[in-house]
Enzyme design. Structure first.
Site, PDB file in Angstrom:
ATOM      1  N   ASP A   1     -46.097 -82.006  11.025  1.00 27.01           N
ATOM      2  CA  ASP A   1     -47.535 -82.267  10.895  1.00 27.01           C
ATOM      3  C   ASP A   1     -48.016 -82.875   9.580  1.00 27.01           C
ATOM      4  OD1 ASP A   1     -46.941 -80.658  13.056  1.00 27.01           O
ATOM      5  OD2 ASP A   1     -48.778 -79.479  12.919  1.00 27.01           O
TER       6      ASP A   1
ATOM      7  N   GLU B   1     -41.667 -68.681  10.871  1.00 25.91           N
ATOM      8  CA  GLU B   1     -41.779 -70.057  11.377  1.00 25.91           C
ATOM      9  C   GLU B   1     -40.925 -71.012  10.540  1.00 25.91           C
ATOM     10  OE1 GLU B   1     -45.837 -71.320  11.529  1.00 25.91           O
ATOM     11  OE2 GLU B   1     -45.366 -73.276  12.402  1.00 25.91           O
TER      12      GLU B   1
HETATM   13  C1  GLC Z   1     -46.805 -76.808  14.272  1.00 30.63           C
HETATM   14  C2  GLC Z   1     -45.482 -77.512  13.968  1.00 30.63           C
HETATM   15  C3  GLC Z   1     -44.918 -78.125  15.244  1.00 30.63           C
HETATM   16  C4  GLC Z   1     -44.778 -77.029  16.290  1.00 30.63           C
HETATM   17  C5  GLC Z   1     -46.084 -76.253  16.501  1.00 30.63           C
HETATM   18  C6  GLC Z   1     -45.899 -75.002  17.353  1.00 30.63           C
HETATM   19  O1  GLC Z   1     -47.774 -77.685  14.698  1.00 30.63           O
HETATM   20  O2  GLC Z   1     -45.623 -78.475  12.980  1.00 30.63           O
HETATM   21  O3  GLC Z   1     -43.682 -78.743  15.006  1.00 30.63           O
HETATM   22  O4  GLC Z   1     -44.338 -77.548  17.504  1.00 30.63           O
HETATM   23  O5  GLC Z   1     -46.588 -75.832  15.258  1.00 30.63           O
HETATM   24  O6  GLC Z   1     -44.893 -74.203  16.842  1.00 30.63           O
END
Ligand code: GLC
Length: 429
Positions: free
Chosen positions: A163, A394
């Site tokens: 992101d 995460e």
């Molecule tokens: C964030 C991350 C993305 C992921 C999402 C859900 O947006 O950057 O890669 O898929 O979270 O975990």
């Protein structure tokens, strides 16, 4: 925590995040089904329950659009605690409301991994998915290729899955945030530490792109050609390239000859155009702004996915290894999402530094396949150590292995079970 206890915790996280056949990335922060998350999660189920692993994938492709895109989020039910939800995206009506962009197509390679490690039942499931996967690849190669390019580009940083990586600053700096954005309240920063999340200024631009998608009724080719943001992402390009190769293998196996030929043509065209993302000054595959031609000037954890894609010349691969070695001396835990020698590096802010489990997995695969034993060991073992010390986060601070952003995270638990745990069963090796 000892490793058996970690297996149990990982299984209980997947159970807790299971919403009846699909899995949310984590409770509250991400309350829907996400595209590449589900692909990795499927590998986590595969060791214990193949049927459940496939179910995750079948539910994901239920979100496919008529144009072939498999979107990044499926909003099966509305959750006011998440922003931006279905009413903000306002995408064309399908079986479920979805987001308006896609995400890295790891799904295809997970399907072929399950076939490779499985039996006739797995092959039968893969056959059922083939046409939908092929339509998705067709969509990438048509809707996301800018004029004159064989490489795919992206229209939104969220589509890359990385992101707020500094890779996207070039494209975001070129655009101006819309002054007509409806007032909004971010929900992400009320669930987790805001200093680990993207900034408000970045958020305004992310939403400006969403509004641009709405303005062209989500015509994806137009969004690529006319949208406010267009950049090449080495991660997307390499993941699709690998997926094209994997899908071609599957196509041959199940007698889809015409599709296999088309996939071979895409593979050759991508290879012939790959120098488009080779930054000759920095000597690495880097993100690049489509319209200005400017290159990002740092090494991200997507840059070395050339190994995963089996792409690039000997010289390019050697130069890439030099960067990974350089970075391996700077951090206790490989592979940071952004270059520690770059001024934009921040060890705890989302894609500006932290190590991401799913990226380590892809990098590890590529390094193993190229017999880079030391670096492969580092990408696997450094992450395992971080999970043992800190839990199923995460992502992780690469300097000390502490956990960042979301807790009890599905892909971290899944990759522990499929890849890192000493007791892992065949699914991803
Ligand atoms: C964030 C991350 C993305 C992921 C999402 C859900 O947006 O950057 O890669 O898929 O979270 O975990």
């Amino acid at each position: 925590m000892n490793r058996n206890a970690l297996d149990q915790t990982a299984r209980s996280i997947l159970q807790k995040n299971d919403r009846g056949g699909y899995t949310v990335p984590t409770d509250r922060l991400y309350p829907y089904q996400w595209n590449w998350d589900s692909a990795f999660v499927s590998l986590g189920f595969a060791g214990d329950d193949r049927a459940r692993a496939w179910q995750e994938l079948f539910l994901l492709v239920e979100g496919q659009w008529d144009d072939g895109m498999i979107p990044h989020i499926i909003f099966r039910q509305d959750d006011p605690d998440y922003f931006p939800g279905p009413s903000v995206w306002n995408t064309p009506a399908g079986k479920y409301p979805t987001g308006g962009i896609s995400q890295p197509p790891v799904l295809t390679s997970v399907v072929t991994d399950l076939v490779d490690s499985g039996d006739e039942t797995d092959l039968a499931y893969a056959k059922k998915l083939f046409d939908q996967l092929y339509r998705w690849h067709t969509w990438w190669h048509h809707a996301r290729t800018p004029e004159g390019s064989s490489l795919i580009a992206t229209v939104h940083p969220w589509e890359t899955g990385r992101d707020n990586c500094p890779d996207w600053d070039l494209g975001l700096d070129r655009m101006t945030a819309s002054t007509d954005l409806p007032p909004y309240t971010r929900r992400d920063t009320s669930h987790v530490d805001p200093s680990m999340r993207p900034s408000d200024a970045q958020y305004d631009k992310y939403l400006t792109i969403v509004m641009a998608g709405r303005a062209v009724d989500w015509d994806q080719k137009r969004l690529t050609n006319e949208g406010p943001f267009a950049m090449y992402c080495p991660g997307l390009i390499f993941i699709l390239h690998r997926a094209d190769k994997d899908l071609k293998r599957l196509a041959h196996r199940i007698g889809k000859t015409a599709e296999a030929d088309q996939l071979a043509a895409w593979i050759a065209a991508t290879e012939a155009d790959l120098d488009r993302i080779w930054n000759p000054d920095f000597k690495a595959f880097c993100a690049r702004d489509v319209r200005s031609g400017a290159f990002a000037d740092g090494f991200s954890n997507a840059s070395p996915l050339c190994f995963y894609a089996h792409a690039g010349t000997q010289d390019q691969l050697l130069a890439t290894l030099d960067h990974v070695h350089r970075i391996s001396h700077k951090v206790g835990h490989l592979m940071p999402s952004w270059d520690p020698d770059h001024p934009a590096f921040e060890s705890k802010r989302y894609w500006c530094g932290p190590l991401w489990p799913q990226m380590n997995f892809l990098l590890w695969k590529g390094l193993v396949e190229h017999h880079q034993t030391y670096l492969a060991h580092r990408t696997q073992n450094d992450l395992a150590r971080a999970i043992e010390a800190s839990g199923f986060w995460e992502c992780f601070d690469p300097t000390d292995g502490s956990g960042c952003v979301g807790t009890d995270f599905s892909w971290t638990a899944a990759l522990w079970l499929a890849w890192l745990s000493p007791s892992r069963k065949k699914a991803a090796a």
